[in-house]
Design an enzyme around this catalytic site. Structure first.
Site, short mmCIF file in Angstrom:
data_model
loop_
_atom_site.label_atom_id
_atom_site.label_comp_id
_atom_site.label_asym_id
_atom_site.label_seq_id
_atom_site.Cartn_x
_atom_site.Cartn_y
_atom_site.Cartn_z
CB ALA A 33 48.41 40.27 36.96
CB ALA A 34 53.68 39.10 39.46
N GLY A 35 51.33 37.69 41.01
CA GLY A 35 50.85 36.66 41.93
C GLY A 35 49.75 35.81 41.33
CG ASP A 36 46.23 37.64 40.19
OD1 ASP A 36 46.04 37.28 41.37
OD2 ASP A 36 45.96 38.79 39.78
#
Length: 309
Positions: A250-253
Site C-alpha cells: 500500500a505504499a503506492g496507494d
C-alpha cells in the site's frame, strides 16, 4: 474541496516468511493476518486519514469477507454510502506474501470489484460531480475507469491515475487523454512506454513518452531510489526518505492519496504546488512502509509533517 475514489475494496490475507517462495516451492511462514485493502479503498482511507473529505465508490460481496471489509472501512471513518453489496459475486481478496526485507508478492482475486459498471457511476453522480480530484486505479474494469474519468474531466476535476496493475496491451488513448496525473512504478512504466527506468534520466525519458501520449503530468515512482516528476511547468527528483521499512504493501496507494490531499489543500495546481505535492506524497509512501497491512498503514498528517521537517 473534495476527493472521490472509484476503485477496489478487498480483504487482504497477508503472510510473512523469511523470503518469498520460488515457483513450485513450499515455505514455512512465521505469521499471517487479515487487513482491509484494495487499491481504491487504501487510497480512500489514506486521503481521509490525512484530512481530506473523501467519497469512496466500490463493491463488496454479500459474504463474511464483505461484512468485515465494510466494518473496517467504517472504523477508518470512510462512508459506506456508495459501496454497493453485490449479491451475485464474492468480495475481492488479495493474498500477499511479505519477506524479511519488506518486499512483497501479491495475488489479487477481483471478485465484486470486477463487477463494477456504469450503474456504480450513476449511483454516485452527486459525489463524482462535486469532486475536485478523482483517484483511479486498475483493480476495476477499464470501462468504469474511463466512464468516471470522463465525468470528472468534463466537470473540470483533476484526474489522478495509478495504472496498476498495468495491462499488457497498454492504456487506450481515450483514457490517457483524460488523465491529468499518471503515477506508474518502474514495471508499470515499462509496460506503458517500453522504458524501464532505473534512474532520473531514464525516468525523464519515460515521462516525456507519457506526455506524448496526452498525459499532462507524469510521476515515475522508483521505489527506494526516489521519485521523478514532470508536469505543470516543472520537473524534478525527490530523493527517498530514510525510514525503517517493514512492509511495502500500500505504499503506492498512500503516495497517491498524499498527492491528492496536498493538491486538495493547495486549491490550485501550478509548478510550485505540484512539486510540493510530490514531496508530500513521497513522504506518505515512505511512512506507509513503516507499518504492517494495507489500509491500516496509511499515515496521519502529523506523521507526514514530522518526516518533512
Amino acid at each position: 474541496m473534495t476527493i472521490a475514489v472509484v476503485g477496489s475494496i478487498n480483504l487482504d490475507i497477508v503472510t510473512r516468511s523469511p523470503r518469498l517462495p520460488k515457483a513450485g516451492e513450499t515455505l514455512h511462514g512465521s505469521s499471517y493476518a487479515t487487513f482491509l485493502g484494495g487499491k481504491g479503498c487504501n487510497q480512500a482511507v489514506a486521503a481521509s486519514r490525512l484530512g481530506s473529505t473523501t467519497h469512496f465508490i466500490g463493491r463488496v460481496g454479500q459474504d463474511g469477507f464483505g461484512q468485515e471489509a465494510l466494518t473496517q472501512l467504517a472504523s477508518f471513518g470512510v462512508s459506506r454510502q456508495y459501496v454497493q453489496i453485490d449479491e451475485k459475486t464474492a468480495t475481492g481478496i488479495a493474498v500477499i506474501g511479505v519477506d524479511a526485507n519488506a518486499e512483497n508478492a501479491i495475488t489479487v482475486i477481483g471478485g465484486a470489484n470486477m463487477a463494477l459498471d456504469e450503474s456504480d457511476i450513476q449511483r454516485a453522480l452527486e459525489p463524482l460531480q462535486a469532486a475536485d480530484i478523482l483517484l483511479l486505479q486498475l483493480e476495476i474494469p477499464m470501462a468504469v475507469c474511463e466512464g468516471a474519468a470522463r465525468l470528472a474531466h468534463n466537470n473540470g476535476a483533476t484526474v489522478i491515475f495509478d495504472p496498476a496493475p498495468a495491462p499488457k496491451e497498454g492504456l487506450p488513448d481515450s483514457l490517457l487523454g483524460m488523465i491529468d496525473i499518471i503515477t506508474p512504478n518502474e514495471s508499470e512504466t515499462y509496460s506503458l512506454t517500453g522504458i524501464l527506468p532505473t534512474n532520473a534520466l531514464e525516468a525523464e525519458k519515460a515521462a516525456n513518452a507519457l506526455h506524448d501520449k496526452g498525459v499532462k503530468a507524469a510521476i515515475i515512482k522508483l521505489g527506494a531510489h526516489g521519485v521523478f516528476y514532470s508536469g505543470y511547468g516543472t520537473q524534478g527528483f525527490v530523493k527517498p526518505f530514510k525510514v525503517e521499512a517493514i512492509d511495502s504493501v500500500a505504499a503506492g496507494d498512500c503516495f497517491n492519496a498524499g498527492l491528492a490531499h496536498s493538491l486538495d489543500c493547495a486549491k490550485a495546481i501550478n509548478s510550485e504546488s505540484f512539486a510540493e505535492a510530490v514531496r508530500y506524497a513521497a513522504a506518505c509512501g515512505a511512512l506507509a512502509t513503516t507499518k504492517h497491512g494495507a489500509a491500516p498503514a496509511a499515515p496521519y498528517a502529523e506523521e507526514v509533517h514530522k518526516l518533512l521537517g
